[in-house]
Design a protein around this motif. Structure first.
Motif, mmCIF file in Angstrom:
data_model
loop_
_atom_site.group_PDB
_atom_site.id
_atom_site.type_symbol
_atom_site.label_atom_id
_atom_site.label_comp_id
_atom_site.label_asym_id
_atom_site.label_seq_id
_atom_site.Cartn_x
_atom_site.Cartn_y
_atom_site.Cartn_z
ATOM 1 N N HIS A 1 -5.769 -9.018 3.908
ATOM 2 C CA HIS A 1 -4.817 -8.587 2.878
ATOM 3 C C HIS A 1 -4.157 -7.253 3.233
ATOM 4 C CE1 HIS A 1 -5.776 -11.709 -0.102
ATOM 5 N NE2 HIS A 1 -6.983 -11.659 0.433
ATOM 6 N N GLY A 2 -4.337 -6.815 4.482
ATOM 7 C CA GLY A 2 -3.713 -5.575 4.932
ATOM 8 C C GLY A 2 -4.319 -4.327 4.318
ATOM 9 N N ILE A 3 -5.598 -4.392 3.970
ATOM 10 C CA ILE A 3 -6.294 -3.261 3.361
ATOM 11 C C ILE A 3 -7.390 -2.812 4.316
ATOM 12 C CG2 ILE A 3 -7.688 -2.502 1.398
ATOM 13 C CD1 ILE A 3 -6.368 -4.824 -0.220
ATOM 14 N N ASP A 4 -7.422 -1.519 4.591
ATOM 15 C CA ASP A 4 -8.474 -0.947 5.422
ATOM 16 C C ASP A 4 -9.673 -0.668 4.519
ATOM 17 O OD1 ASP A 4 -9.813 0.177 7.556
ATOM 18 O OD2 ASP A 4 -8.858 2.122 7.324
ATOM 19 N N ALA A 5 -10.802 -1.294 4.807
ATOM 20 C CA ALA A 5 -11.965 -1.175 3.931
ATOM 21 C C ALA A 5 -13.224 -0.853 4.706
ATOM 22 C CB ALA A 5 -12.162 -2.463 3.131
ATOM 23 N N ALA A 6 -14.134 -0.193 4.014
ATOM 24 C CA ALA A 6 -15.458 0.102 4.543
ATOM 25 C C ALA A 6 -16.458 -0.166 3.432
ATOM 26 C CB ALA A 6 -15.542 1.550 5.011
ATOM 27 N N MET A 7 -17.717 -0.298 3.822
ATOM 28 C CA MET A 7 -18.760 -0.584 2.843
ATOM 29 C C MET A 7 -19.922 0.375 3.067
ATOM 30 S SD MET A 7 -20.687 -4.230 2.039
ATOM 31 C CE MET A 7 -20.723 -4.625 3.762
ATOM 32 N N THR A 8 -20.450 0.870 1.965
ATOM 33 C CA THR A 8 -21.657 1.683 1.994
ATOM 34 C C THR A 8 -22.684 1.013 1.105
ATOM 35 O OG1 THR A 8 -20.443 3.727 2.368
ATOM 36 C CG2 THR A 8 -22.640 3.939 1.440
ATOM 37 N N GLU B 1 -16.812 -10.684 2.950
ATOM 38 C CA GLU B 1 -15.889 -10.132 1.956
ATOM 39 C C GLU B 1 -15.179 -8.902 2.517
ATOM 40 O OE1 GLU B 1 -13.979 -9.780 -1.876
ATOM 41 O OE2 GLU B 1 -14.745 -11.392 -0.631
ATOM 42 N N LEU B 2 -15.891 -8.087 3.255
ATOM 43 C CA LEU B 2 -15.281 -6.916 3.871
ATOM 44 C C LEU B 2 -14.180 -7.334 4.849
ATOM 45 C CD1 LEU B 2 -15.570 -3.831 3.802
ATOM 46 C CD2 LEU B 2 -17.135 -4.032 5.734
ATOM 47 N N ALA B 3 -14.416 -8.393 5.597
ATOM 48 C CA ALA B 3 -13.407 -8.904 6.538
ATOM 49 C C ALA B 3 -12.171 -9.403 5.796
ATOM 50 C CB ALA B 3 -14.003 -10.013 7.393
ATOM 51 N N ASP C 1 -8.215 5.241 -1.490
ATOM 52 C CA ASP C 1 -7.327 4.893 -2.601
ATOM 53 C C ASP C 1 -8.113 4.292 -3.757
ATOM 54 O OD1 ASP C 1 -4.830 5.637 -1.371
ATOM 55 O OD2 ASP C 1 -5.101 3.899 -0.058
ATOM 56 N N VAL C 2 -9.119 3.491 -3.425
ATOM 57 C CA VAL C 2 -9.944 2.822 -4.439
ATOM 58 C C VAL C 2 -11.396 2.835 -3.981
ATOM 59 C CG1 VAL C 2 -10.401 0.652 -5.678
ATOM 60 C CG2 VAL C 2 -8.049 1.275 -5.116
ATOM 61 N N VAL C 3 -12.301 3.029 -4.929
ATOM 62 C CA VAL C 3 -13.733 2.845 -4.683
ATOM 63 C C VAL C 3 -14.178 1.710 -5.597
ATOM 64 C CG1 VAL C 3 -16.041 3.846 -4.821
ATOM 65 C CG2 VAL C 3 -14.110 5.258 -4.043
ATOM 66 N N VAL C 4 -14.669 0.633 -4.986
ATOM 67 C CA VAL C 4 -15.191 -0.509 -5.734
ATOM 68 C C VAL C 4 -16.701 -0.323 -5.860
ATOM 69 C CG1 VAL C 4 -15.528 -3.015 -5.795
ATOM 70 C CG2 VAL C 4 -13.394 -2.059 -4.871
ATOM 71 N N ILE C 5 -17.190 -0.314 -7.091
ATOM 72 C CA ILE C 5 -18.629 -0.199 -7.336
ATOM 73 C C ILE C 5 -19.152 -1.585 -7.681
ATOM 74 C CG2 ILE C 5 -20.452 0.898 -8.690
ATOM 75 C CD1 ILE C 5 -18.481 3.219 -9.187
ATOM 76 N N GLY C 6 -20.086 -2.051 -6.878
ATOM 77 C CA GLY C 6 -20.584 -3.416 -6.987
ATOM 78 C C GLY C 6 -21.468 -3.668 -8.204
ATOM 79 N N MET D 1 -1.289 2.162 5.056
ATOM 80 C CA MET D 1 -2.233 1.114 4.702
ATOM 81 C C MET D 1 -3.186 1.670 3.643
ATOM 82 S SD MET D 1 -4.958 -0.975 7.098
ATOM 83 C CE MET D 1 -3.771 -2.053 7.868
ATOM 84 N N SER D 2 -3.436 0.885 2.633
ATOM 85 C CA SER D 2 -4.368 1.268 1.568
ATOM 86 C C SER D 2 -5.796 1.290 2.090
ATOM 87 C CB SER D 2 -4.278 0.284 0.409
ATOM 88 O OG SER D 2 -2.987 0.294 -0.147
ATOM 89 N N SER D 3 -6.603 2.158 1.487
ATOM 90 C CA SER D 3 -7.995 2.259 1.912
ATOM 91 C C SER D 3 -8.928 2.055 0.728
ATOM 92 C CB SER D 3 -8.258 3.619 2.555
ATOM 93 O OG SER D 3 -8.007 4.652 1.625
ATOM 94 N N VAL D 4 -9.987 1.301 0.977
ATOM 95 C CA VAL D 4 -10.944 0.954 -0.074
ATOM 96 C C VAL D 4 -12.362 1.159 0.456
ATOM 97 C CG1 VAL D 4 -11.862 -0.916 -1.508
ATOM 98 C CG2 VAL D 4 -9.396 -0.720 -1.141
ATOM 99 N N LEU D 5 -13.186 1.805 -0.361
ATOM 100 C CA LEU D 5 -14.606 1.917 -0.075
ATOM 101 C C LEU D 5 -15.349 1.057 -1.080
ATOM 102 C CD1 LEU D 5 -17.008 3.219 1.436
ATOM 103 C CD2 LEU D 5 -16.957 5.028 -0.317
#
Length: 116
Positions: free
Chosen positions: A36-43, A29-31, A65-70, A1-5
């Motif tokens: 979409h089958g992506i494991d995500a966390a938010m800081t 949005e985190l939910a 795998d990816v870091v999304v910067i808001g 499973m892909s992981s996104v922060l």
């Protein structure tokens, strides 16, 4: 499973903004990542001495795998030093992660999917 922060600016720290409502939207949005089958966390960080240790802890938690910067961090001219700090910390503590940028708190999933 892909992981996104997802790294964002803490809405509770923004004067004149309904921080609770914005936080609820970010949580929704985190939910959506899970749908979409992506494991995500938010800081969520603020522009003070707590930002760096909080971000390092999150980046070091696992191999992302990816870091999304808001956009709250990127689009505010006064936060340019914070944006630079975030990018450099990602490079140091999650060098394997692709960087992605959302346009709002409601399209973080799509931003991450572009890089997955």
């Amino acid at each position: 499973m892909s992981s996104v922060l997802v790294v964002g600016y803490d809405p509770q720290a923004i004067p004149g903004v309904d921080g609770e409502a914005l936080r609820a939207a970010l949580d929704a949005e985190l939910a959506r990542f899970g749908e979409h089958g992506i494991d995500a966390a938010m800081t969520l960080i603020v522009f003070d001495e707590s930002a760096e240790p909080a971000l390092i802890a999150s980046l070091s938690e696992r191999p992302w795998d990816v870091v999304v910067i808001g956009g709250g961090i990127r689009k505010t001219e006064q936060l340019l030093p914070l944006f630079e700090q975030v990018v450099n910390l990602v490079r140091l503590h999650a060098p394997q992660a692709a960087l992605a940028f959302n346009t709002s708190g409601g399209d973080s999933v799509e931003a991450a999917q572009r890089r997955l």
